[in-house]
Design a protein around this motif. Structure first.
Motif, short mmCIF file in Angstrom:
data_model
loop_
_atom_site.label_atom_id
_atom_site.label_comp_id
_atom_site.label_asym_id
_atom_site.label_seq_id
_atom_site.Cartn_x
_atom_site.Cartn_y
_atom_site.Cartn_z
N ILE A 173 33.49 -45.89 -27.35
CA ILE A 173 34.87 -45.62 -26.95
C ILE A 173 34.97 -45.77 -25.45
O ILE A 173 34.10 -45.29 -24.71
CB ILE A 173 35.29 -44.19 -27.36
CG1 ILE A 173 35.25 -44.02 -28.88
CG2 ILE A 173 36.68 -43.87 -26.82
CD1 ILE A 173 36.32 -44.78 -29.61
N GLY A 195 44.69 -42.12 -33.54
CA GLY A 195 44.19 -41.42 -32.37
C GLY A 195 45.26 -40.88 -31.46
O GLY A 195 44.97 -40.09 -30.56
N PHE A 238 37.99 -49.09 -28.59
CA PHE A 238 36.55 -49.18 -28.74
C PHE A 238 36.10 -50.61 -28.48
O PHE A 238 36.85 -51.57 -28.64
CB PHE A 238 36.09 -48.73 -30.14
CG PHE A 238 36.56 -49.58 -31.29
CD1 PHE A 238 35.83 -50.71 -31.70
CD2 PHE A 238 37.71 -49.27 -31.99
CE1 PHE A 238 36.24 -51.48 -32.76
CE2 PHE A 238 38.15 -50.05 -33.06
CZ PHE A 238 37.41 -51.16 -33.45
N THR A 254 42.75 -47.57 -31.30
CA THR A 254 42.53 -46.44 -32.20
C THR A 254 43.81 -45.69 -32.53
O THR A 254 43.76 -44.67 -33.23
CB THR A 254 41.53 -45.45 -31.58
OG1 THR A 254 42.07 -44.93 -30.37
CG2 THR A 254 40.20 -46.13 -31.29
N GLY A 274 31.82 -43.74 -31.10
CA GLY A 274 31.63 -45.18 -31.23
C GLY A 274 30.74 -45.53 -32.41
O GLY A 274 31.06 -46.40 -33.22
N MET A 325 40.10 -38.99 -27.18
CA MET A 325 39.34 -39.51 -28.30
C MET A 325 39.12 -38.47 -29.41
O MET A 325 38.50 -38.76 -30.42
CB MET A 325 37.99 -40.07 -27.84
CG MET A 325 37.03 -39.06 -27.28
SD MET A 325 35.45 -39.84 -26.78
CE MET A 325 35.93 -40.62 -25.25
N SER A 346 45.63 -43.60 -27.11
CA SER A 346 44.24 -43.19 -27.31
C SER A 346 43.30 -44.36 -26.96
O SER A 346 43.66 -45.52 -27.14
CB SER A 346 44.00 -42.73 -28.76
OG SER A 346 44.33 -43.75 -29.69
N PRO A 376 31.64 -40.47 -26.29
CA PRO A 376 32.04 -41.88 -26.47
C PRO A 376 31.08 -42.67 -27.34
O PRO A 376 31.49 -43.59 -28.06
CB PRO A 376 32.07 -42.43 -25.04
CG PRO A 376 32.21 -41.24 -24.17
CD PRO A 376 31.48 -40.14 -24.87
#
Length: 407
Positions: A85, A228, A235, A222, A68, A285, A232, A64
């Protein structure tokens, strides 16, 4: 135009882009990259299937923050340690807005207003309404034209000593109005307020400079221009010097200082990790990493130039083919004030949209009477725009003739 397009070669990297379907809804759900399917399949088979729970001891816990930071670097121009994320856009919006309001109330109980516009995305308005009721604060509404968005003058008239938080969308979901984020952020700060930006319709299509523009907080989804996939995870951006000053309200084990201490009391982790709550959605992700690689390769400046070219082309064609049928533009004409979608307005557009879907031409519809054309710069061609607007013209003609009893 397609032959002269320096980003045209990216189109073949997306599932179905070479087929007959005209996809005008990339600002709701982006096409999947071919490599994303391979990445997810490989993860399911080798990483999850092979490593099982041992995967958490390796890369999964850091994913994440790594993704990110990649979004921060490639998409919103933010230095490392400020983007992560996490949950859905709605949950992240609640966390950051609630944290900001609580911090402002603790500093000054007189800061008891949240400023938001009447045409902000429903989730934003609904979440803020709930927070206002929870915390006993008021919503102060900016009334905006649905074909435009919040201007600096409007915000300056709305903020003041009572303003705790301003929540705005960088690109308006209905009209594609592109807000002057830097100036609006300055106005909020001059009033002593914090500002939270919704980047859902700009992340991956419009350059953002979160650090340079002085953002306090931001959220973004995302599954639109970052491709994504359905649902998904979103963020969150929290400016580094603000991270220790606000306390997010959903205290979960993954945001604790020592995740595996399992202690009796919650102590927040340092840095951006304190804004995580539960177990990271690892599978959810993975797909966006392929689009992030394309963005890093192409650069947001080139992506923005393609976006402007696509939307300008769509407006020019609509002006020639659809304006004579009574269609009006419900998006800014000036490309400097427009994101990556265009809304075309006519009372028959709800029916037109339904019929277009049956013809494998896929826009979406937004009241009042808006056919919304989302043009994803990496996967949309000019020929596709031309073909889709030709189908829109023909379908609208048929609907109007039927309504007049002439078909």
């Amino acid at each position: 135009m397609d032959r002269a397009d320096g980003l045209a070669h990216y189109r073949k990297r997306f599932v179905g882009a070479a087929g007959d379907v005209v996809y005008f809804d990339g600002n709701s759900l982006g096409r999947p990259p071919l490599a994303a399917i391979e990445r997810v399949e490989r993860f399911l088979r080798d990483d999850w299937g092979g490593r099982l729970i041992r995967g958490w001891d390796e890369a999964w816990m850091q994913l994440p923050y790594e993704i990110g930071d990649r979004i921060g670097r490639a998409v919103i121009d933010a230095k490392a340690g400020q983007t992560v994320i996490g949950d859905s856009t709605t949950v992240l919006l609640y966390k950051l807005a609630r944290a900001a309001v609580d911090a402002q109330l603790a500093r000054d109980p007189g800061r008891n207003e949240i400023v938001v516009d009447t045409d902000n995305f429903p989730t934003d308005r609904y979440v803020l309404d709930g927070i206002a009721k929870e915390r006993g604060v008021r919503l102060r509404w900016i009334d905006v034209d649905t074909s435009g968005g919040v201007t600096p003058e409007q915000l300056a008239n709305a903020v003041g000593p009572a303003t705790a938080l301003v929540v705005l969308s960088h690109v308006a979901y209905r009209s594609a109005y592109l807000a002057d984020a830097r100036e609006l952020t300055r106005i909020a700060h001059d009033a002593g307020a914090l500002i939270l930006w919704d980047l859902c319709h700009s992340a991956g299509s419009v350059p953002v400079q979160a650090d340079l523009w002085g953002f306090d907080l931001a959220v973004g989804c995302t599954y639109k221009y970052l491709n994504g996939g359905p649902g998904s995870p979103a963020f969150a951006y929290v400016r580094d010097d603000l991270q220790a000053a606000i306390r997010q309200p959903i205290q979960g084990w993954m945001g604790a200082a020592d995740v595996f201490a399992m202690g009796p009391e919650y102590a927040p982790a340092p840095g951006i990790r304190r804004f995580v709550s539960g177990t990271p959605p690892i599978v959810g992700m993975l797909a966006m990493e392929e689009t992030l690689a394309m963005i890093e390769e192409a650069g947001m400046r080139a992506i923005r130039a393609k976006s402007v070219a696509l939307t300008s082309f769509a407006i020019a064609v609509a002006d020639e083919w659809l304006a004579p049928l009574g269609v009006t533009l419900a998006s800014p004409l000036d490309p400097e004030q427009r994101g990556s979608h265009v809304t075309l307005q006519h009372p028959a557009m709800r029916e037109v949209t339904a019929r277009l879907w049956q013809r494998d031409v896929i826009p979406d519809y937004r009241d009042p009477g808006g056919l919304r054309i989302g043009l994803s710069p990496l996967s949309t061609s000019f020929e596709e725009v031309h073909r889709g607007l030709a189908a829109t013209r023909d379908t609208l003609k048929t609907v109007l003739l039927e309504r007049a009893g002439l078909a």
